[in-house]
Design an enzyme around this catalytic site. Structure first.
Site, PDB file in Angstrom:
ATOM      1  N   GLU A  97      86.101  65.436  68.506  1.00  0.00           N
ATOM      2  CA  GLU A  97      85.991  64.123  69.114  1.00  0.00           C
ATOM      3  C   GLU A  97      85.334  63.098  68.205  1.00  0.00           C
ATOM      4  O   GLU A  97      84.529  63.437  67.353  1.00  0.00           O
ATOM      5  CB  GLU A  97      85.182  64.245  70.413  1.00  0.00           C
ATOM      6  CG  GLU A  97      85.878  65.160  71.402  1.00  0.00           C
ATOM      7  CD  GLU A  97      85.162  65.299  72.747  1.00  0.00           C
ATOM      8  OE1 GLU A  97      85.803  65.063  73.760  1.00  0.00           O
ATOM      9  OE2 GLU A  97      83.974  65.642  72.765  1.00  0.00           O
ATOM     10  N   CYS A 110      80.847  57.246  65.793  1.00  0.00           N
ATOM     11  CA  CYS A 110      80.189  58.543  65.693  1.00  0.00           C
ATOM     12  C   CYS A 110      81.281  59.574  65.405  1.00  0.00           C
ATOM     13  O   CYS A 110      82.175  59.773  66.216  1.00  0.00           O
ATOM     14  CB  CYS A 110      79.484  58.825  67.024  1.00  0.00           C
ATOM     15  SG  CYS A 110      78.706  60.436  67.095  1.00  0.00           S
ATOM     16  N   CYS A 117      80.386  74.252  66.277  1.00  0.00           N
ATOM     17  CA  CYS A 117      79.172  74.271  65.461  1.00  0.00           C
ATOM     18  C   CYS A 117      78.587  75.673  65.529  1.00  0.00           C
ATOM     19  O   CYS A 117      78.669  76.346  66.550  1.00  0.00           O
ATOM     20  CB  CYS A 117      78.160  73.257  66.003  1.00  0.00           C
ATOM     21  SG  CYS A 117      76.718  73.035  64.928  1.00  0.00           S
ATOM     22  N   CYS A 121      72.084  75.247  68.929  1.00  0.00           N
ATOM     23  CA  CYS A 121      70.957  74.547  69.559  1.00  0.00           C
ATOM     24  C   CYS A 121      71.128  74.662  71.077  1.00  0.00           C
ATOM     25  O   CYS A 121      72.223  74.434  71.601  1.00  0.00           O
ATOM     26  CB  CYS A 121      70.915  73.087  69.119  1.00  0.00           C
ATOM     27  SG  CYS A 121      70.721  72.920  67.333  1.00  0.00           S
ATOM     28  N   CYS A 124      72.640  71.652  73.381  1.00  0.00           N
ATOM     29  CA  CYS A 124      73.811  70.900  72.907  1.00  0.00           C
ATOM     30  C   CYS A 124      75.094  71.562  73.371  1.00  0.00           C
ATOM     31  O   CYS A 124      75.270  72.774  73.213  1.00  0.00           O
ATOM     32  CB  CYS A 124      73.786  70.821  71.384  1.00  0.00           C
ATOM     33  SG  CYS A 124      75.187  69.896  70.718  1.00  0.00           S
ATOM     34  N   CYS A 348      75.588  61.572  73.514  1.00  0.00           N
ATOM     35  CA  CYS A 348      75.068  62.570  72.569  1.00  0.00           C
ATOM     36  C   CYS A 348      75.046  63.948  73.212  1.00  0.00           C
ATOM     37  O   CYS A 348      74.563  64.112  74.323  1.00  0.00           O
ATOM     38  CB  CYS A 348      73.626  62.255  72.169  1.00  0.00           C
ATOM     39  SG  CYS A 348      73.409  60.619  71.543  1.00  0.00           S
TER      40      CYS A 348
HETATM   41  N1  SAH Z   1      74.223  68.855  63.838  1.00  0.00           N
HETATM   42  C1  SAH Z   1      73.713  67.546  63.524  1.00  0.00           C
HETATM   43  C2  SAH Z   1      74.669  66.464  63.926  1.00  0.00           C
HETATM   44  C3  SAH Z   1      74.908  66.314  65.429  1.00  0.00           C
HETATM   45  S1  SAH Z   1      74.020  64.935  65.892  1.00  0.00           S
HETATM   46  C4  SAH Z   1      72.342  67.395  64.144  1.00  0.00           C
HETATM   47  O1  SAH Z   1      71.928  68.278  64.868  1.00  0.00           O
HETATM   48  O2  SAH Z   1      71.657  66.414  63.848  1.00  0.00           O
HETATM   49  C5  SAH Z   1      73.953  65.003  67.578  1.00  0.00           C
HETATM   50  C6  SAH Z   1      72.635  64.451  68.075  1.00  0.00           C
HETATM   51  O3  SAH Z   1      72.648  64.525  69.498  1.00  0.00           O
HETATM   52  C7  SAH Z   1      71.498  65.304  67.593  1.00  0.00           C
HETATM   53  O4  SAH Z   1      70.321  64.601  67.423  1.00  0.00           O
HETATM   54  C8  SAH Z   1      71.387  66.249  68.737  1.00  0.00           C
HETATM   55  O5  SAH Z   1      70.174  66.892  68.737  1.00  0.00           O
HETATM   56  C9  SAH Z   1      71.588  65.330  69.917  1.00  0.00           C
HETATM   57  N2  SAH Z   1      71.971  66.069  71.120  1.00  0.00           N
HETATM   58  C10 SAH Z   1      72.575  67.254  71.181  1.00  0.00           C
HETATM   59  N3  SAH Z   1      72.758  67.631  72.455  1.00  0.00           N
HETATM   60  C11 SAH Z   1      72.265  66.652  73.222  1.00  0.00           C
HETATM   61  C12 SAH Z   1      72.195  66.442  74.625  1.00  0.00           C
HETATM   62  N4  SAH Z   1      72.679  67.327  75.484  1.00  0.00           N
HETATM   63  N5  SAH Z   1      71.648  65.288  75.054  1.00  0.00           N
HETATM   64  C13 SAH Z   1      71.191  64.380  74.175  1.00  0.00           C
HETATM   65  N6  SAH Z   1      71.245  64.526  72.852  1.00  0.00           N
HETATM   66  C14 SAH Z   1      71.761  65.639  72.377  1.00  0.00           C
END
Ligand code: SAH
Length: 374
Positions: A97, A110, A117, A121, A124, A348
């Site tokens: 996406e 974005c 991935c 985490c 996420c 995000c």
């Molecule tokens: N892998 C990289 C790039 C992805 S960025 C990284 O981790 O930085 C995506 C951003 O959204 C990151 O800061 C991540 O921590 C945040 N994110 C992931 N899941 C989320 C969620 N459920 N709600 C809000 N932010 C989230």
């Protein structure tokens, strides 16, 4: 858009030196590469036939050996707040996406760097589908090229800045530093005067903290760096961002300050998703401030965006406010990221690259051995 041809070279995958070599291989002078880039990136042209200041023979050769091909749009959605999301095809069963966020003075795209991935985490939704594959440079660059086309097609050509891509953030699906080989050439094309010509401050790479690759990035690029921190201590970060077990916070911060020194950068942005009762207490804000105090750091607080099956909850607005106030009181720059596009799951952490057809999704999960969210 030229349709993908497996034998043709997709020019969106070639930064200037590689394009010059390609052009030279066709027997033309290297400076033709700049002319070509001008057509492709400044004018959004994909038909070699229409590149009228290139010699006819050269155009014919390009038509035979090259193409300008972007990922195919599976679906496009628009949020009530103007945020737009495109689901793009990676192959028969997998998709990724990209999201466009219009703001009064800019348009931020974005983009994704991987399909799925591997970093797992816990908060996420991309993590839930596991890792499928790295995107190619052409697929990464193709997202920006395609978004500009899509935006130009749906707005009047008044040049308003929120209606074109002025900023690119690698904050979509995937860990960009785990796909270093494709991401770095894409960054080159974003910054190149003959490419998208974006300033280094308008391109942000976000990483969960692959420390060795941050050092390597410092040798190859100078884009803005964002780091997904999410916890002020190793014990909690080990749980939220498992890569922390390999590269703990102290090492990560060292790498960040090194990056800034090398690149003459202004600051590193630390992303911190606020999870109710997990990482949003005043004591944790204090610990975070202590960690970053005296360094060129900004904190971007992200209200958690829920997704099906998650065990986390978004912090209450009062808790977000309290956390931010505590950081500011201790001298840190802290902002709260406004949630955009959550009605279309474009916020995000909500990017899951769901594929339309459940049958192919299941097939995909068997073929690739990943759990795909249906
Ligand atoms: N892998 C990289 C790039 C992805 S960025 C990284 O981790 O930085 C995506 C951003 O959204 C990151 O800061 C991540 O921590 C945040 N994110 C992931 N899941 C989320 C969620 N459920 N709600 C809000 N932010 C989230």
């Amino acid at each position: 858009m030229t349709s993908p041809d497996t034998t043709a070279t997709n020019l969106l995958g070639l930064p200037r030196p590689a394009l010059e070599a390609f052009v030279a291989g066709l027997g033309s002078k290297a400076f033709r590469a700049r002319q070509l880039m001008n057509w492709v990136y400044k004018r959004g042209e994909s038909s070699f036939e229409r590149m009228t200041d290139l010699a006819k023979d050269f155009r014919a050769q390009l038509a035979e050996h090259a193409c300008i091909a972007t990922p195919e749009v599976v679906t496009a959605q628009q949020s009530a707040d103007g945020t737009r999301k495109w689901l793009l095809r990676a192959d028969a069963s997998q998709a990724f996406e990209m999201v466009f966020i219009p703001e009064p003075d800019r348009g931020t795209l974005c983009i994704s760097s991987q399909v799925g991935c591997a970093l797992d985490c816990s908060f996420c939704s991309t993590a839930q589908q596991g890792f499928n594959r790295n995107l190619t440079t052409a697929e990464i660059v193709g997202q920006v090229w395609l978004a500009n086309q899509e935006l130009a097609g749906s707005f009047a050509h008044d040049g308003a800045r929120e209606r074109i891509v002025t900023n690119v953030v690698l904050m979509g699906m995937g860990e960009p530093l785990a796909n270093f080989r494709s991401v770095v050439p894409a960054l080159e094309i974003f910054l190149d005067d003959f490419g998208f010509d974006l300033s280094r401050r308008r391109v942000t790479l976000s990483t969960s903290g692959l420390v060795p690759q941050i050092y390597k990035l410092a040798e190859h690029s100078n884009v803005a760096l964002a780091v997904s921190l999410h916890a002020p201590d190793d014990e909690l970060r080990n749980e939220l961002v498992p890569i922390n077990r390999k590269h703990p916070i102290a090492e990560l911060l060292e790498a960040c300050w090194h990056y800034l020194d090398e690149q003459n950068g202004r600051s590193v942005t630390f992303e911190y998703v606020l999870l109710a009762g997990v990482n949003d207490s005043t004591a944790q804000a204090r610990a975070l401030a202590k960690l970053l105090a005296g360094h060129p750091a900004k904190v971007n607080l992200i209200p958690f965006n829920p997704f099906p099956g998650t065990r986390y909850r978004r912090s209450e607005p009062e808790a977000v406010q309290r956390f931010r106030d505590e950081l500011i009181r201790r001298g840190l720059l802290a902002t709260v990221r406004r949630t955009r596009g959550d009605d279309i799951d474009a916020a995000c952490g909500q990017l899951a690259g769901r594929v339309i057809d459940r049958t192919t999704v299941r097939l995909g999960s068997r073929v690739f051995g990943v759990t795909v969210q249906a």
